[in-house]
Design a protein around this motif. Sequence first.
Motif, PDB file in Angstrom:
ATOM      1  N   GLU A  39     -36.573  31.037  14.734  1.00  0.00           N
ATOM      2  CA  GLU A  39     -36.862  29.642  14.437  1.00  0.00           C
ATOM      3  C   GLU A  39     -35.710  28.982  13.695  1.00  0.00           C
ATOM      4  O   GLU A  39     -35.359  27.839  13.955  1.00  0.00           O
ATOM      5  N   ALA A  40     -35.110  29.709  12.744  1.00  0.00           N
ATOM      6  CA  ALA A  40     -34.068  29.102  11.912  1.00  0.00           C
ATOM      7  C   ALA A  40     -32.669  29.389  12.403  1.00  0.00           C
ATOM      8  O   ALA A  40     -31.735  28.662  12.090  1.00  0.00           O
ATOM      9  N   GLY A  41     -32.478  30.442  13.186  1.00  0.00           N
ATOM     10  CA  GLY A  41     -31.139  30.813  13.629  1.00  0.00           C
ATOM     11  C   GLY A  41     -30.477  31.722  12.620  1.00  0.00           C
ATOM     12  O   GLY A  41     -31.122  32.264  11.728  1.00  0.00           O
ATOM     13  N   ILE A  42     -29.196  31.905  12.733  1.00  0.00           N
ATOM     14  CA  ILE A  42     -28.445  32.795  11.846  1.00  0.00           C
ATOM     15  C   ILE A  42     -27.387  31.993  11.125  1.00  0.00           C
ATOM     16  O   ILE A  42     -26.584  31.325  11.754  1.00  0.00           O
ATOM     17  N   PRO A  43     -27.293  32.054   9.816  1.00  0.00           N
ATOM     18  CA  PRO A  43     -28.276  32.674   8.927  1.00  0.00           C
ATOM     19  C   PRO A  43     -29.490  31.779   8.756  1.00  0.00           C
ATOM     20  O   PRO A  43     -29.448  30.598   9.076  1.00  0.00           O
ATOM     21  N   SER A  44     -30.590  32.341   8.236  1.00  0.00           N
ATOM     22  CA  SER A  44     -31.803  31.572   8.034  1.00  0.00           C
ATOM     23  C   SER A  44     -31.556  30.448   7.024  1.00  0.00           C
ATOM     24  O   SER A  44     -30.869  30.630   6.026  1.00  0.00           O
ATOM     25  N   ASN A  45     -32.125  29.286   7.296  1.00  0.00           N
ATOM     26  CA  ASN A  45     -31.977  28.153   6.387  1.00  0.00           C
ATOM     27  C   ASN A  45     -33.163  28.032   5.436  1.00  0.00           C
ATOM     28  O   ASN A  45     -33.277  27.056   4.701  1.00  0.00           O
ATOM     29  N   LYS A  46     -34.036  29.014   5.436  1.00  0.00           N
ATOM     30  CA  LYS A  46     -35.246  28.945   4.619  1.00  0.00           C
ATOM     31  C   LYS A  46     -34.958  29.360   3.181  1.00  0.00           C
ATOM     32  O   LYS A  46     -34.440  30.448   2.928  1.00  0.00           O
ATOM     33  N   LEU A  47     -35.318  28.479   2.237  1.00  0.00           N
ATOM     34  CA  LEU A  47     -35.087  28.766   0.824  1.00  0.00           C
ATOM     35  C   LEU A  47     -36.054  29.811   0.290  1.00  0.00           C
ATOM     36  O   LEU A  47     -35.732  30.556  -0.634  1.00  0.00           O
ATOM     37  N   VAL A 146     -36.061  11.051   0.531  1.00  0.00           N
ATOM     38  CA  VAL A 146     -36.355  10.263   1.726  1.00  0.00           C
ATOM     39  C   VAL A 146     -37.706  10.676   2.291  1.00  0.00           C
ATOM     40  O   VAL A 146     -38.043  11.863   2.332  1.00  0.00           O
ATOM     41  N   LYS A 147     -38.487   9.700   2.718  1.00  0.00           N
ATOM     42  CA  LYS A 147     -39.788   9.991   3.328  1.00  0.00           C
ATOM     43  C   LYS A 147     -39.593  10.530   4.743  1.00  0.00           C
ATOM     44  O   LYS A 147     -38.922   9.911   5.570  1.00  0.00           O
ATOM     45  N   GLY A 148     -40.156  11.693   5.009  1.00  0.00           N
ATOM     46  CA  GLY A 148     -40.026  12.309   6.321  1.00  0.00           C
ATOM     47  C   GLY A 148     -38.997  13.429   6.339  1.00  0.00           C
ATOM     48  O   GLY A 148     -38.142  13.517   5.457  1.00  0.00           O
ATOM     49  N   GLN A 149     -39.069  14.285   7.330  1.00  0.00           N
ATOM     50  CA  GLN A 149     -38.167  15.420   7.468  1.00  0.00           C
ATOM     51  C   GLN A 149     -36.994  15.046   8.374  1.00  0.00           C
ATOM     52  O   GLN A 149     -37.193  14.733   9.548  1.00  0.00           O
ATOM     53  N   TYR A 150     -35.780  15.115   7.820  1.00  0.00           N
ATOM     54  CA  TYR A 150     -34.596  14.768   8.609  1.00  0.00           C
ATOM     55  C   TYR A 150     -33.516  15.823   8.425  1.00  0.00           C
ATOM     56  O   TYR A 150     -33.157  16.196   7.299  1.00  0.00           O
ATOM     57  N   THR A 151     -33.024  16.288   9.552  1.00  0.00           N
ATOM     58  CA  THR A 151     -32.013  17.330   9.547  1.00  0.00           C
ATOM     59  C   THR A 151     -31.100  17.127  10.748  1.00  0.00           C
ATOM     60  O   THR A 151     -31.236  16.132  11.482  1.00  0.00           O
ATOM     61  N   HIS A 152     -30.166  18.057  10.972  1.00  0.00           N
ATOM     62  CA  HIS A 152     -29.178  17.856  12.037  1.00  0.00           C
ATOM     63  C   HIS A 152     -29.797  17.836  13.428  1.00  0.00           C
ATOM     64  O   HIS A 152     -29.178  17.348  14.371  1.00  0.00           O
ATOM     65  N   THR A 153     -31.028  18.351  13.575  1.00  0.00           N
ATOM     66  CA  THR A 153     -31.645  18.404  14.900  1.00  0.00           C
ATOM     67  C   THR A 153     -32.376  17.121  15.280  1.00  0.00           C
ATOM     68  O   THR A 153     -32.687  16.920  16.457  1.00  0.00           O
ATOM     69  N   ASN A 154     -32.649  16.233  14.324  1.00  0.00           N
ATOM     70  CA  ASN A 154     -33.387  15.015  14.690  1.00  0.00           C
ATOM     71  C   ASN A 154     -32.755  13.717  14.182  1.00  0.00           C
ATOM     72  O   ASN A 154     -33.326  12.644  14.366  1.00  0.00           O
ATOM     73  N   LEU A 155     -31.597  13.805  13.540  1.00  0.00           N
ATOM     74  CA  LEU A 155     -30.916  12.589  13.116  1.00  0.00           C
ATOM     75  C   LEU A 155     -30.119  11.999  14.285  1.00  0.00           C
ATOM     76  O   LEU A 155     -29.573  12.751  15.100  1.00  0.00           O
TER      77      LEU A 155
END
Length: 231
Positions: A39-47, A146-155
């Motif tokens: 889901e996150a790829g390598i390396p994981s982006n999960k904190l 910022v309201k809402g989830q924004y990252t490189h995949t949806n900006l």
Amino acid sequence: MKFTKYIQVSVAAIALGCAMTSCEMFGLDYQDPYEYDYEAGIPSNKLGMSTYDFIVSRSDLFSVLADAIEYAEMEDYYRMGDCTYILPTNTAFNSETSTDLCYFQTHQIPDGGVDETTGEPTTYAPSSMRAYPKEQVKEFLLYHIVKGQYTHTNLPASPTWYETYASADTAMVNMYIYKDRNPNTTFNNFDGHYKASIKPRTGNLYSSDGSYVHVIESWLDRPTKEQLNLK
């Protein structure tokens, strides 16, 4: 033709031997196995923790921010889901570790003195957000959420305004993916902003509460109504 066949056989033998001996004859080894996160790829982006816990765990980067959050009594705001946190590091605030564009340098406060030449009140750059009114600090922090989830995949690839938790109709943050040889998230890259093309030191981290986190070494200033094309 026979000579070509001999070469082909030799190459095949070397390849087979390399596979059987980890290519030791060429000083190479197999790549170490790794755990792939589909889901996150390598390396994981999960904190693996809330945004607030992440901030507190990295006092080397966020001691000023953590103190500001405590001062404004906003710990719960950094445990929310479905939002995007833009976290300024100590460098964004501290005049001792940054340029004259840092927050403390650009937001100096009166020190009670008067300049003998100009007659104007003298000022100084503080070292803590506690030097400002609590409501000012709260609004500063809310503007960086910022309201809402924004990252490189949806900006999008063009500058777009997004609503923050701060008050007023100008409390908007500009975000998009800047397309060049090294595409990256870009913040508040609009005419008149004190600094152009702010990009994250580390971006696209994902908290256990379900929010994205981008770490920047600058701070974000609000646009004016004119810059937002508001009447």
